[in-house]
Design a protein around this motif. Structure first.
Motif, PDB file in Angstrom:
ATOM      1  N   THR A  28       0.909  -1.285  -0.086  1.00  0.00           N
ATOM      2  CA  THR A  28      -0.344   0.048  -0.004  1.00  0.00           C
ATOM      3  C   THR A  28       1.256   1.360   0.352  1.00  0.00           C
ATOM      4  O   THR A  28       1.848   0.705   0.579  1.00  0.00           O
ATOM      5  N   LEU A  29       0.264   2.231  -0.422  1.00  0.00           N
ATOM      6  CA  LEU A  29       0.782   3.349  -0.269  1.00  0.00           C
ATOM      7  C   LEU A  29       1.609   3.775   0.993  1.00  0.00           C
ATOM      8  O   LEU A  29       2.460   3.719   1.672  1.00  0.00           O
ATOM      9  N   PHE A  40       1.866   8.767   4.612  1.00  0.00           N
ATOM     10  CA  PHE A  40       1.086   8.909   3.702  1.00  0.00           C
ATOM     11  C   PHE A  40      -0.786   8.997   3.873  1.00  0.00           C
ATOM     12  O   PHE A  40      -0.394   7.623   4.638  1.00  0.00           O
ATOM     13  N   GLY A  41      -1.444   9.545   3.272  1.00  0.00           N
ATOM     14  CA  GLY A  41      -2.777   9.869   3.328  1.00  0.00           C
ATOM     15  C   GLY A  41      -3.239  10.252   2.864  1.00  0.00           C
ATOM     16  O   GLY A  41      -3.424  10.496   1.433  1.00  0.00           O
ATOM     17  N   ALA A  63      -2.233   5.795   5.922  1.00  0.00           N
ATOM     18  CA  ALA A  63      -2.063   5.602   7.439  1.00  0.00           C
ATOM     19  C   ALA A  63      -2.467   6.932   8.400  1.00  0.00           C
ATOM     20  O   ALA A  63      -3.114   6.751   9.627  1.00  0.00           O
ATOM     21  N   LEU A  64      -3.314   7.942   7.585  1.00  0.00           N
ATOM     22  CA  LEU A  64      -3.551   8.872   8.510  1.00  0.00           C
ATOM     23  C   LEU A  64      -5.389  10.017   7.554  1.00  0.00           C
ATOM     24  O   LEU A  64      -4.890   9.512   6.267  1.00  0.00           O
ATOM     25  N   GLN A 313      12.488  17.567   4.898  1.00  0.00           N
ATOM     26  CA  GLN A 313      11.435  17.920   6.327  1.00  0.00           C
ATOM     27  C   GLN A 313       9.944  17.978   5.768  1.00  0.00           C
ATOM     28  O   GLN A 313       8.949  17.780   6.600  1.00  0.00           O
ATOM     29  N   THR A 314      10.030  17.149   4.779  1.00  0.00           N
ATOM     30  CA  THR A 314       8.983  16.816   4.566  1.00  0.00           C
ATOM     31  C   THR A 314       8.506  15.216   4.938  1.00  0.00           C
ATOM     32  O   THR A 314       9.135  14.386   4.125  1.00  0.00           O
ATOM     33  N   ARG A 315       7.896  15.213   6.105  1.00  0.00           N
ATOM     34  CA  ARG A 315       7.466  13.459   6.343  1.00  0.00           C
ATOM     35  C   ARG A 315       6.179  12.774   6.327  1.00  0.00           C
ATOM     36  O   ARG A 315       4.968  12.081   6.352  1.00  0.00           O
ATOM     37  N   THR A 316       5.043  14.790   4.939  1.00  0.00           N
ATOM     38  CA  THR A 316       3.751  14.009   5.376  1.00  0.00           C
ATOM     39  C   THR A 316       3.590  13.952   3.888  1.00  0.00           C
ATOM     40  O   THR A 316       3.468  15.359   3.682  1.00  0.00           O
TER      41      THR A 316
END
Length: 370
Positions: A28-29, A40-41, A63-64, A313-316
């Motif tokens: 999954t992503l 990823f959400g 994940a969210l 810094q990009t974690r979402t």
């Protein structure tokens, strides 16, 4: 640098070919992203929540999640005295039951257009500054405090800047206080109510050449907030890709990668994190042929995410909808040819598209986060 037409066409051609085995992973992503320390959400809302297939897709790929409208003022505040959390609670409860994280959106949409009518008509009394501050702090404290145990990242303030003028918008709340002060109060109240949450300023400036004034205004706002000691942790980059929602024959817009990187360097140089919060592609200017359109969307998405994920810094990374059937863009402006839009990684029947492969490939190629 500016991405040339030749480079863009080359990217489209590459994505039209079969992806390498590593990019065709059945994972999954959410799992692909997690392997790199990324979450990823997507958004989910009551307009699609009743569809069990769509809920299952979100539970599998994400994940969210973030409630699409259910935490906004218009949904939670029927009037100045009461709150209504029934819709938001349904989504948050479902997410918790399915072991999904939740982002909060948004504690203050700083735009008169999107505030409830009662706010615009409210009697602010003999001391309008005190009443405006009371309404704002009561709202932020109540909403953030209610969801802080299960929400670890809030879009505290959304779209405070007029992208055409570069000026801060004014609302019924800000007129007695000042726009920058309203933003500061919202963040400080959110920090008190949700001390462990990531607090985000969220806006739609992007990497097109015609968005330079908007980028400059966002930097100016962030610099002012940091100077005041306002507790801003991150910048949310909405990432509604496309040529400013126009139907002009410019593809997905004339891009300026150098200016975008300079902007991101300045933001991260302030110590702020980055989030991709509302990723989709407005495809009106693209050809009607589905294979060509999907290839161009996928190439554009891959190029954008490769750039964004080059920043640790990009974690979402959040999409603003997984399936074309429920995209907000369907009601925004129809295509001139009358064909359905294809702005999301899954189609109207919830089948994966090249955009989904592009997101997976970008996540696979991203450097691992610490």
């Amino acid at each position: 640098m500016t991405i040339s037409r030749r480079t863009a066409i080359g990217g489209m051609a590459a994505l039209a070919l079969p992806l390498p085995a590593a990019a065709r992973t059945p994972d999954t992503l959410a799992a692909i992203a997690a392997a790199k320390g990324i979450r990823f959400g997507s958004t989910i809302g009551l307009n699609n929540f009743e569809d069990p297939a769509y809920r299952a897709l979100n539970a599998r790929e994400c994940a969210l999640v973030v409630p699409e409208t259910e935490m906004k003022w218009a949904a939670t505040r029927p009037d100045a005295r009461t709150f209504d959390f029934r819709a938001a609670d349904r989504i948050v409860d479902w997410a918790t039951a399915n072991h999904l994280g939740v982002r909060g959106h948004t504690l203050l949409w700083h735009s008169e257009r999107w505030m409830p009518d009662w706010v615009k008509q409210h009697d602010f009394g003999a001391n309008p500054r005190a009443e405006a501050e009371r309404l704002l702090t009561d709202h932020v404290r109540t909403v953030a405090g209610r969801y802080a145990p299960r929400v670890d990242s809030f879009d505290v303030v959304n779209e405070a800047i007029d992208s055409d003028t570069g000026l801060l918008r004014e609302t019924a709340l800000s007129k007695p206080i000042g726009a920058e002060a309203v933003i500061d109060i919202a963040f400080r109240t959110a920090r008190d109510a949700a001390p462990r949450a990531q607090l985000v300023y969220n806006d739609y400036m992007g990497w097109r050449r015609d968005e330079g004034a908007h980028r400059t205004a966002v930097l100016k706002l962030l610099e002012a907030l940091r100077k005041r000691g306002t507790p801003v942790d991150a910048l949310g980059l909405q990432s509604h890709l496309g040529s400013k929602f126009s139907d002009s024959p410019t593809g997905l817009g004339a891009l300026d990668e150098r200016a975008w990187r300079t902007f991101l360097d300045e933001v991260t140089g302030m110590g702020l994190d980055l989030l991709v919060t509302e990723l989709d592609v407005h495809d009106n200017p693209l050809p009607g042929d589905i294979r060509r359109r999907d290839a161009e969307i996928a190439a554009h998405t891959r190029a954008y995410l490769d750039l964004m994920l080059s920043y640790p810094q990009t974690r979402t990374v959040m999409c603003w909808g997984l399936g074309d059937r429920y995209s907000w863009l369907n009601g925004f402006r129809p295509r001139a040819d009358g064909l359905p839009k294809r702005p999301c990684p899954f189609d109207a029947r919830l089948r994966p598209k090249p955009m989904r492969d592009a997101i997976a490939a970008a996540l696979i190629s991203a450097p691992a986060r610490g």
